[in-house]
Design a protein around this motif. Structure first.
Motif, PDB file in Angstrom:
ATOM      1  N   LEU A 164      62.532  -4.456 -29.669  1.00 55.29           N
ATOM      2  CA  LEU A 164      62.662  -3.171 -28.851  1.00 55.29           C
ATOM      3  C   LEU A 164      61.649  -2.618 -28.406  1.00 55.29           C
ATOM      4  O   LEU A 164      61.475  -1.468 -27.440  1.00 55.29           O
ATOM      5  CB  LEU A 164      63.257  -1.990 -30.051  1.00 55.29           C
ATOM      6  N   LEU A 165      60.314  -3.326 -28.821  1.00 54.35           N
ATOM      7  CA  LEU A 165      58.897  -3.030 -27.923  1.00 54.35           C
ATOM      8  C   LEU A 165      58.569  -4.194 -27.553  1.00 54.35           C
ATOM      9  O   LEU A 165      57.691  -4.830 -27.993  1.00 54.35           O
ATOM     10  CB  LEU A 165      58.069  -2.365 -29.340  1.00 54.35           C
ATOM     11  N   PRO A 166      59.108  -4.761 -26.531  1.00 56.94           N
ATOM     12  CA  PRO A 166      58.839  -6.316 -26.005  1.00 56.94           C
ATOM     13  C   PRO A 166      57.589  -6.405 -25.342  1.00 56.94           C
ATOM     14  O   PRO A 166      57.153  -7.712 -25.266  1.00 56.94           O
ATOM     15  CB  PRO A 166      60.004  -6.493 -25.017  1.00 56.94           C
ATOM     16  N   ALA A 167      56.856  -5.430 -25.207  1.00 51.37           N
ATOM     17  CA  ALA A 167      55.512  -5.517 -24.297  1.00 51.37           C
ATOM     18  C   ALA A 167      54.423  -4.648 -24.904  1.00 51.37           C
ATOM     19  O   ALA A 167      54.868  -3.510 -25.194  1.00 51.37           O
ATOM     20  CB  ALA A 167      55.674  -5.579 -23.130  1.00 51.37           C
ATOM     21  N   ARG A 221      57.760   5.226 -20.471  1.00 49.77           N
ATOM     22  CA  ARG A 221      58.340   4.122 -21.377  1.00 49.77           C
ATOM     23  C   ARG A 221      57.169   3.830 -22.300  1.00 49.77           C
ATOM     24  O   ARG A 221      57.206   3.120 -23.133  1.00 49.77           O
ATOM     25  CB  ARG A 221      59.434   3.315 -20.710  1.00 49.77           C
ATOM     26  N   TRP A 222      55.895   3.852 -21.641  1.00 42.44           N
ATOM     27  CA  TRP A 222      54.858   3.280 -22.410  1.00 42.44           C
ATOM     28  C   TRP A 222      54.621   4.598 -23.378  1.00 42.44           C
ATOM     29  O   TRP A 222      54.113   5.454 -22.918  1.00 42.44           O
ATOM     30  CB  TRP A 222      53.806   3.045 -21.480  1.00 42.44           C
ATOM     31  N   MET A 251      49.158   0.303 -26.554  1.00 43.55           N
ATOM     32  CA  MET A 251      50.245   0.798 -26.042  1.00 43.55           C
ATOM     33  C   MET A 251      51.331  -0.006 -26.175  1.00 43.55           C
ATOM     34  O   MET A 251      51.304  -1.201 -25.898  1.00 43.55           O
ATOM     35  CB  MET A 251      49.891   1.397 -24.704  1.00 43.55           C
ATOM     36  N   VAL A 252      52.759   0.660 -26.317  1.00 41.77           N
ATOM     37  CA  VAL A 252      53.805  -0.453 -26.520  1.00 41.77           C
ATOM     38  C   VAL A 252      54.828   0.181 -25.415  1.00 41.77           C
ATOM     39  O   VAL A 252      55.084   1.383 -25.122  1.00 41.77           O
ATOM     40  CB  VAL A 252      54.496  -0.400 -27.737  1.00 41.77           C
ATOM     41  N   TYR A 253      55.401  -0.828 -24.876  1.00 39.84           N
ATOM     42  CA  TYR A 253      56.602  -0.737 -24.013  1.00 39.84           C
ATOM     43  C   TYR A 253      57.862  -0.380 -24.652  1.00 39.84           C
ATOM     44  O   TYR A 253      58.036  -1.266 -25.447  1.00 39.84           O
ATOM     45  CB  TYR A 253      56.697  -1.699 -22.829  1.00 39.84           C
TER      46      TYR A 253
END
Length: 572
Positions: free
Chosen positions: A431-434, A236-237, A270-272
């Protein structure tokens, strides 16, 4: 809660989420230390008024475990626990066998009944944690907020309950959007929803109650662990800039430092992406009607509790109440970073309500900066142990309107509090919280985890259903419907002298102050609180957690003879 003889053991491997996140101590030393501490505490507490209890139900999970099953997902191998309290008859009802559970990581629905597709999975039922409860702290001082307390059931006066103290005497407690707010004086109006709560916060009439860092750590629950990737699905990253290379089949990511690009270094992130397959996805995979990874849309993170999925019963589609009906914006990101240079920056970001909260760590000096919306660039700085090349464990959290940073397991001394930002309404950024990244330094990120805070559901007093109204299908996928979250309900609970409000960490399955509806004839009040004289003591130590199985022996409770040492310790 019933009293038990503390000499009986139990079973199974702890979930990855509860393994130590920093330094692994020597196994023999850990065993000796834990056993010695347990014996010393048992002796001291017996001398100074203490009592041993066993936790029968899961209202305080994951802090304290009731009767449950330890499972390893047959799809991604993640270890987790599911409630099995109903396998013991209570309140006159017949016991029910637990045969189903949903993995918190890949959402595969397991069927370990006889003849089920996962019947070979070990699933012996374990009794709950055995704890020591000290009585003397409350004989000499009053309970503190966030204490885990044992008390007599206000309705019956005989049965023992265990919950966390969230409201203190002479306060007005407001539960809204998962958080606890309080006021000492009267409110100009009674808030009914999140918009009204935000208005009272801006007026200075209501304040959010922030958990200390140790309590935050104890109450965080795993949303995703990137070490457990089911076959056919990608991590998911997702890298957002050049220079990233997936490592270990997408479980880790290496950044080359960006030196090949020339010019000034830039942020490389990078986004989660919270792409969670629904349980029926895996049913379609078995029927060959689901393509790998296709049709999984990103969504908001919800208050999903794998511990409560024993009620799923193996059917499709799974009830929204099982998958979580509330958006959780209080999150943490956890990772291991192998730094390969002596200058540059490490970057950690979290998103809530569309706002970006950031931590930047200077690799050369170790100085860390926390940035919340409206902050100046140097608003919050503190030194850390990050110094040049090396292996570091980082955790960055945004919980209860405060930012927290841990480096190698040590919390960094920041004042991370920030003011109310308005009603908690997400946008597409949630939707990309981290996000994780680096600037001008080569680094490898591994052991990536997303965690969430406990979410206290606002339930009408006297209600027997602990979940808010289920959202329509796809609600957490589609931003057009999220404006409704500004109207998330609030409940108001005034407390007089010697009255305490208590809630369970497993909010959807905790029968607590939010739902009691006793009647106090002396005060002519609805009794949703715990009176001071009903408090028994403070839960202080898990001296004998449920046991682990002995390999090669049958999957039965009597084979659970190895104590689960990582769970032995002080109750936070």
């Amino acid at each position: 809660m019933s009293k038990k003889n503390p000499s009986r053991p139990r079973t199974k491997t702890p979930p990855q989420s509860e393994q130590p996140t920093v330094v692994q101590r020597d196994g023999l030393r850990e065993l000796v230390e834990s056993v010695v501490i347990a014996f010393v505490l048992a002796f001291l507490f017996r001398t100074f008024e203490a009592e041993a209890f066993v936790i029968p139900t899961g209202s305080m999970a994951p802090t304290l475990m009731g009767q449950h099953k330890d499972l390893r997902c047959a799809n991604c191998s993640y270890s987790f626990r599911v409630s099995a309290s109903e396998e013991e008859s209570r309140r006159g009802g017949p016991p029910q066998t637990v045969t189903s559970a949903i993995c918190p990581i890949c959402r595969y629905q397991m069927d370990f009944a006889a003849g089920g597709r996962d019947e070979r999975v070990r699933h012996a039922t374990s009794k709950g944690d055995r704890i020591l409860v000290a009585k003397f702290p409350y004989e000499f001082s009053d309970p503190r907020r966030w204490d885990v307390a044992v008390f007599k059931n206000p309705g019956e006066g005989k049965q023992n309950y265990i919950k966390r103290v969230v409201g203190l005497p002479n306060e007005i407690v407001v539960v809204c959007h998962g958080d606890i707010h309080t006021a000492k004086d009267g409110l100009p109006f009674e808030p009914a929803d999140a918009t009204a709560v935000a208005e009272l916060q801006k007026l200075g009439k209501l304040q959010i109650e922030r958990k200390p860092p140790a309590k935050v750590e104890a109450m965080l629950q795993v949303v995703h662990d990137n070490d457990y990737l089911p076959a056919g699905l990608d991590s998911r990253w997702e890298p957002q800039t050049p220079g990233w290379q997936p490592v270990d089949e997408g479980r880790a990511f290496a950044y080359d430092g960006g030196f090949k690009d020339g010019g000034a270094p830039a942020d490389a992130l990078m986004v989660y992406n919270h792409k969670v397959p629904p349980p029926e996805f895996w049913a379609g995979r078995r029927r060959r009607t689901s393509a790998d990874g296709d049709g999984i849309d990103p969504q908001l993170i919800t208050d999903f509790y794998a511990y409560n999925t024993n009620e799923a019963r193996g059917g499709y589609p799974v009830s929204p109440k099982i998958l979580g009906t509330n958006w959780v914006g209080d999150l943490a990101v956890d990772c291991r970073v192998d730094v390969e240079g002596d200058e540059g920056e490490l970057i950690l970001q979290l998103v809530e309500g569309g706002a970006v909260f950031e931590c930047r760590i200077d690799v050369a000096t170790g100085a860390a900066r926390l940035l919340a919306p409206g902050d100046k660039a140097d608003a919050r700085e503190a030194p850390t142990a990050v110094r040049g090349p090396g292996d570091y464990r980082l955790r960055f959290a945004n919980v209860d309107d405060q930012l927290l940073l841990w480096v190698n397991g040590k919390v960094i001394d920041f004042d991370g509090r920030y003011g109310p930002l308005g009603p908690p309404v997400p946008d597409v950024n949630d939707l990309l919280p981290a996000r994780l990244g680096a600037k001008g330094v080569a680094a490898r990120f591994s052991e990536l985890r997303i965690l969430r805070d406990v979410y206290y559901i606002a339930v009408e007093r006297g209600g027997h259903d602990t979940g808010e109204e289920p959202r329509e299908a796809g609600f957490f996928h589609h931003p057009a419907s999220w404006r409704d979250l500004a109207a998330a309900p609030a409940i108001v609970l005034p407390l007089a002298a010697d009255r305490y409000m208590v809630c369970g960490d497993n909010s959807p399955r905790s029968y607590d102050s939010r739902m009691w509806m006793g009647y106090d004839e002396e005060t002519n009040e609805i009794e949703y609180y715990v009176k001071r004289d009903l408090l028994i003591g403070k839960a202080v130590y898990i001296y004998w957690p449920h046991g682990l199985p002995i390999p090669g022996l049958p999957d039965r409770s009597w084979t659970q003879l190895i104590p689960n040492l990582p769970r032995m310790g002080f109750v936070r």
